[in-house]
Design an enzyme around this catalytic site. Structure first.
Site, PDB file in Angstrom:
ATOM      1  N   LYS A 165       0.858  -1.199   0.000  1.00 11.37           N
ATOM      2  CA  LYS A 165       0.000   0.000   0.000  1.00 11.37           C
ATOM      3  C   LYS A 165       0.888   1.241   0.000  1.00 11.37           C
ATOM      4  CE  LYS A 165      -2.513   3.431   1.937  1.00 11.37           C
ATOM      5  NZ  LYS A 165      -2.020   4.738   2.388  1.00 11.37           N
ATOM      6  N   HIS A 202       4.809  11.455   9.968  1.00 10.74           N
ATOM      7  CA  HIS A 202       3.430  11.454   9.491  1.00 10.74           C
ATOM      8  C   HIS A 202       2.620  12.528  10.223  1.00 10.74           C
ATOM      9  CE1 HIS A 202       0.064   9.575   7.491  1.00 10.74           C
ATOM     10  NE2 HIS A 202      -0.617   9.726   8.610  1.00 10.74           N
TER      11      HIS A 202
HETATM   12  C1  MEV Z   1       0.844   4.774   4.945  1.00 14.55           C
HETATM   13  O1  MEV Z   1       0.015   5.314   3.962  1.00 14.55           O
HETATM   14  C2  MEV Z   1       1.795   3.776   4.334  1.00 14.55           C
HETATM   15  C3  MEV Z   1       2.685   3.023   5.316  1.00 14.55           C
HETATM   16  O2  MEV Z   1       1.897   2.375   6.297  1.00 14.55           O
HETATM   17  C4  MEV Z   1       3.466   2.034   4.496  1.00 14.55           C
HETATM   18  C5  MEV Z   1       4.262   1.039   5.301  1.00 14.55           C
HETATM   19  O3  MEV Z   1       3.903   0.735   6.457  1.00 14.55           O
HETATM   20  O4  MEV Z   1       5.241   0.517   4.729  1.00 14.55           O
HETATM   21  C6  MEV Z   1       3.589   3.973   6.046  1.00 14.55           C
END
Ligand code: MEV
Length: 442
Positions: free
Chosen positions: A283, A396
């Site tokens: 994702k 984030h």
């Molecule tokens: C968030 O949109 C995507 C992540 O969760 C991907 C990952 O965990 O590798 C940060």
């Protein structure tokens, strides 16, 4: 409240559609109309263009259009256009691009560009009889019957590459396929492929009807179920990779180069073996891929479907990226099957798509495949780098801070205060709210 079905909605004018929605679903509250109107373009011409992309359009749905600069891809320095609403995606891409710029950048290889489509049909005949008919008569007729459709594509160097008869009767009684492969050059090729396949369906029906190889009963059993391209294109695939000496990794997150490489590889291996992690891992890759897919006017549902089908191709859903740390070299790569175009579709219509393609130096479809794979790899690199060091929330939430403040109606001055306040702290929803309330109470 019980709602009534509407007849002929698509034939109503835009205003009448809005009036109906407001009276039927929105308690006659005309303020909702203003929300829709706020997003109409000032230029009536541009607004009309957008309305004509799709049926029943009543407004436009904006997405932030951002730029991730400093991508060194096969020796060319590019700024990637990204249409995405998730706050940290562009920042993560930019950071990963910067990380690799002085380590040789991203290298890509187009492995293949073959696209696929099928005529799915039911035919109650012995397989060997059908195979004989296909090899000695039908295949040639299918190619002849599509000559008009393929002539332009052939002039551009593409066309139908091959047609095979596939026997699927062991999985479903009397089920066969005409499986065709295509080269669609710089277009995604969906319309081209589907037109060829629909012609295959017609020609198959006609040739069977006229053939002396089959009995009438056999002929009557033929059913063309559907003619449609496959969005699973495992042979339209690009590899993007980065590599450097482990000692040159020089990550600034406070762990040694060796520990970084070891933990990074472990994180990729976990995604390779554990579908729950692989889904989130992929994702994150698609965060990067889709943002550029959308900005360049391509079909993100198709690229999503293909990537996930490919990730499950061996019967277990797994990671799209891989990593090795052998002989002191850190190597990280993605094999991404992806079918996109730089002509046709929205590419010549949507002004921002034209801008994106110009910004990328008017890439060929193959060059765009490379850029997309790099965007996915960079995004995955950024996510894993955070996950194995600071954790994902630090970056984030920093990016999400403005969303929280906007929700609370913060002024520009207050926003500035919070950016400074959280400069060295991890942002948490709880802390933003309590500090906001404290500030307002003062
Ligand atoms: C968030 O949109 C995507 C992540 O969760 C991907 C990952 O965990 O590798 C940060």
């Amino acid at each position: 409240m019980n709602h009534q079905p509407v007849e002929g909605f698509s034939k109503l004018s835009k205003q009448r559609k809005i009036d109906w929605l407001i009276s039927e679903y929105l308690s006659n509250d005309r303020s909702y109309e203003q929300i829709l109107q706020q997003y109409w373009n000032n230029s009536a011409e541009l607004q009309k263009l957008h309305e004509e992309f799709s049926e029943n359009t009543i407004s436009n749905f904006y997405m932030p259009y951002g730029i991730a600069p400093n991508f060194l891809i096969d020796g060319k320095l590019l700024a990637l256009p990204m249409a995405v609403e998730e706050s940290s995606v562009v920042a993560a891409a930019s950071k990963a691009a910067k990380f690799w710029i002085d380590k040789g950048g991203f290298k890509t290889t187009i492995i293949n560009t073959e696209k696929l489509g099928h005529t799915h049909f039911i035919f109650n005949v012995e397989s060997h009889k059908l195979l004989h008919f296909f090899n000695f008569s039908l295949k040639k007729k299918l190619l002849e019957a599509t000559e008009d459709i393929t002539s332009n594509m052939r002039k551009r160097g593409g066309g139908i590459l091959d047609i095979k008869l596939i026997d699927k009767t062991s999985e479903m009684p009397n089920y066969y396929q005409l499986k065709a492969s295509f080269d669609t050059v710089d277009s995604m090729g969906a319309n081209f492929i589907n037109s060829c396949l629909e012609q295959f369906g017609k020609t198959l029906r006609q040739e069977v009807a006229e053939s002396t190889d089959f009995t009438q009963e056999e002929k009557d059993s033929l059913q063309i179920v559907m003619n449609i391209l496959s969005n699973f294109t495992p042979d339209c695939i690009v590899r993007a990779e980065v590599s450097c000496k482990i000692e040159e990794l020089n990550d600034d997150s406070g762990i040694s180069n060796e520990e970084f490489a070891r933990k990074f590889k472990q994180a990729v291996t976990i995604a390779e073996i554990e579908p729950f992690r692989a889904t989130t891992h992929n994702k994150g890759i698609m965060n990067g891929v889709d943002a550029v897919v959308i900005a360049t006017g391509n079909d993100f549902r198709a690229t999503e479907a293909c990537a996930h089908a490919y990730a499950a191709r061996n019967g277990k859903y797994s990671s799209l990226t891989h990593c090795t740390t052998d002989n002191g070299i850190f190597r990280f790569w993605i094999d991404l099957p992806i079918s996109v175009g730089v002509v046709g579709g929205l590419t010549n219509l949507h002004p921002l798509v034209k801008f994106s393609l110009a910004l990328l130096g008017k890439p060929s479809a193959q060059e765009l495949m490379s850029i997309l794979a790099v965007s996915g790899l960079a995004q995955n690199f950024g996510a894993l780098r955070s996950l194995i060091t600071t954790g994902i929330q630090k970056g984030h939430m920093k990016m999400h801070l403005l969303n929280i403040l906007n929700q609370m109606g913060a002024t520009e001055e207050e926003k500035q205060y919070f950016v400074t306040y959280f400069k060295d702290k991890t942002v948490s929803h709880h802390e933003v709210i309590s500090e906001f309330n404290r500030l307002r109470a003062q």
